[in-house]
Design a protein around this motif. Structure first.
Motif, short mmCIF file in Angstrom:
data_model
loop_
_atom_site.label_atom_id
_atom_site.label_comp_id
_atom_site.label_asym_id
_atom_site.label_seq_id
_atom_site.Cartn_x
_atom_site.Cartn_y
_atom_site.Cartn_z
N ALA A 148 3.87 14.26 1.83
CA ALA A 148 2.86 15.03 2.56
C ALA A 148 3.29 16.48 2.73
CB ALA A 148 2.59 14.38 3.92
N GLU A 149 4.60 16.70 2.84
CA GLU A 149 5.12 18.06 2.97
C GLU A 149 5.03 18.84 1.66
OE1 GLU A 149 9.11 17.70 4.42
OE2 GLU A 149 8.48 16.78 6.31
N GLN A 150 4.87 18.14 0.54
CA GLN A 150 4.88 18.76 -0.78
C GLN A 150 3.49 18.99 -1.37
OE1 GLN A 150 7.79 19.83 -2.12
NE2 GLN A 150 8.74 19.08 -0.25
N THR A 151 2.44 18.51 -0.71
CA THR A 151 1.10 18.63 -1.27
C THR A 151 0.07 18.86 -0.16
OG1 THR A 151 -0.54 17.56 -2.70
CG2 THR A 151 0.69 16.12 -1.22
N LYS A 209 0.83 -1.21 0.00
CA LYS A 209 0.00 0.00 0.00
C LYS A 209 0.86 1.26 0.00
CE LYS A 209 -2.66 -0.87 3.54
NZ LYS A 209 -3.71 -0.85 4.59
N CYS A 210 1.91 1.25 0.81
CA CYS A 210 2.81 2.40 0.86
C CYS A 210 3.50 2.60 -0.48
CB CYS A 210 3.85 2.22 1.96
SG CYS A 210 3.22 2.36 3.64
N ALA A 211 3.98 1.52 -1.07
CA ALA A 211 4.67 1.62 -2.36
C ALA A 211 3.73 2.12 -3.45
CB ALA A 211 5.27 0.28 -2.74
N GLU A 212 2.49 1.65 -3.43
CA GLU A 212 1.52 2.12 -4.42
C GLU A 212 1.26 3.62 -4.27
OE1 GLU A 212 -1.08 -1.97 -5.08
OE2 GLU A 212 -1.71 -0.57 -3.53
N ARG A 213 1.18 4.09 -3.03
CA ARG A 213 0.95 5.52 -2.79
C ARG A 213 2.15 6.33 -3.26
NH1 ARG A 213 -3.01 7.91 0.20
NH2 ARG A 213 -4.00 6.11 -0.73
N ILE A 214 3.35 5.85 -2.97
CA ILE A 214 4.56 6.55 -3.41
C ILE A 214 4.60 6.59 -4.93
CG2 ILE A 214 7.08 6.46 -3.48
CD1 ILE A 214 6.87 5.17 -0.63
N ARG A 215 4.27 5.49 -5.57
CA ARG A 215 4.28 5.45 -7.04
C ARG A 215 3.29 6.47 -7.61
NH1 ARG A 215 3.62 -0.30 -9.57
NH2 ARG A 215 1.60 -0.11 -8.58
N GLU A 216 2.17 6.63 -6.94
CA GLU A 216 1.15 7.57 -7.39
C GLU A 216 1.64 9.02 -7.33
OE1 GLU A 216 -3.47 8.66 -6.13
OE2 GLU A 216 -2.45 6.97 -5.19
N TYR A 217 2.44 9.36 -6.33
CA TYR A 217 2.89 10.73 -6.11
C TYR A 217 4.41 10.88 -6.24
CZ TYR A 217 -1.77 11.73 -4.32
OH TYR A 217 -3.12 11.90 -4.20
N LYS A 218 5.07 9.96 -6.90
CA LYS A 218 6.53 9.90 -6.95
C LYS A 218 7.18 11.17 -7.47
CE LYS A 218 6.76 7.38 -11.39
NZ LYS A 218 6.18 8.41 -12.13
N ASP A 219 6.53 11.87 -8.36
CA ASP A 219 7.11 13.09 -8.92
C ASP A 219 7.32 14.19 -7.87
OD1 ASP A 219 7.09 11.86 -11.39
OD2 ASP A 219 5.19 12.76 -11.99
N LEU A 220 6.54 14.17 -6.80
CA LEU A 220 6.68 15.17 -5.74
C LEU A 220 8.03 15.09 -5.03
CD1 LEU A 220 3.18 15.04 -4.00
CD2 LEU A 220 4.03 16.81 -5.54
#
Length: 131
Positions: free
Chosen positions: A112-115, A30-41
């Motif tokens: 979280a700090e970037q969005t 779940k964590c990896a999927e979330r990171i993949r979703e917002y990786k550009d940040l």
């Protein structure tokens, strides 16, 4: 930076009968999927999630690093690991679930700090206990 999370497919699916390990494995995914979703940040180029099955040669899909140990006088490949490659080609490999969760949740904290969007992941009690 490129990342690859490798997890045991059977642990993820709950087929080994170890509910504790299943919960932690699912949380890592779940964590990896979330990171993949917002990786550009946070400057991650790619994040692969690979499900390893018995008989796989370490499960490397994207990054050619494999963790092994010796047990019972035999080489044993780690089926759960996080592999990271930086821009210089240096590899970091985390084979311990506790370390994997720490790295993944720190990346989520950075996102979280970037969005202003809620990027948090609800972790199981088993994973929260590791952290």
């Amino acid at each position: 930076m490129r990342m690859e999370l490798r997890v045991c497919k059977h642990c993820h699916n709950g087929e080994h009968g170890n509910d504790h390990k299943t919960a932690i494995t699912r949380d890592m995914v779940k964590c990896a999927e979330r990171i993949r979703e917002y990786k550009d940040l946070i400057g991650i180029d790619s994040l692969y999630i690979t499900y390893v099955e018995e008989g796989d040669t370490g499960g490397a899909e994207a990054l050619p690093a494999i963790v092994a140990s010796i047990g019972d006088n035999q080489i044993q490949l780690s089926d759960t690991q996080l592999v990271m490659e930086d821009a210089d080609g240096n590899m970091l490999v985390y084979p311990e679930p506790e370390d994997i969760l720490k790295v993944l949740t720190r990346n989520i904290d950075q996102m979280a700090e970037q969005t202003r969007q809620d990027v948090t992941v609800d972790l199981s009690p088993e994973a929260a206990e590791l952290l």
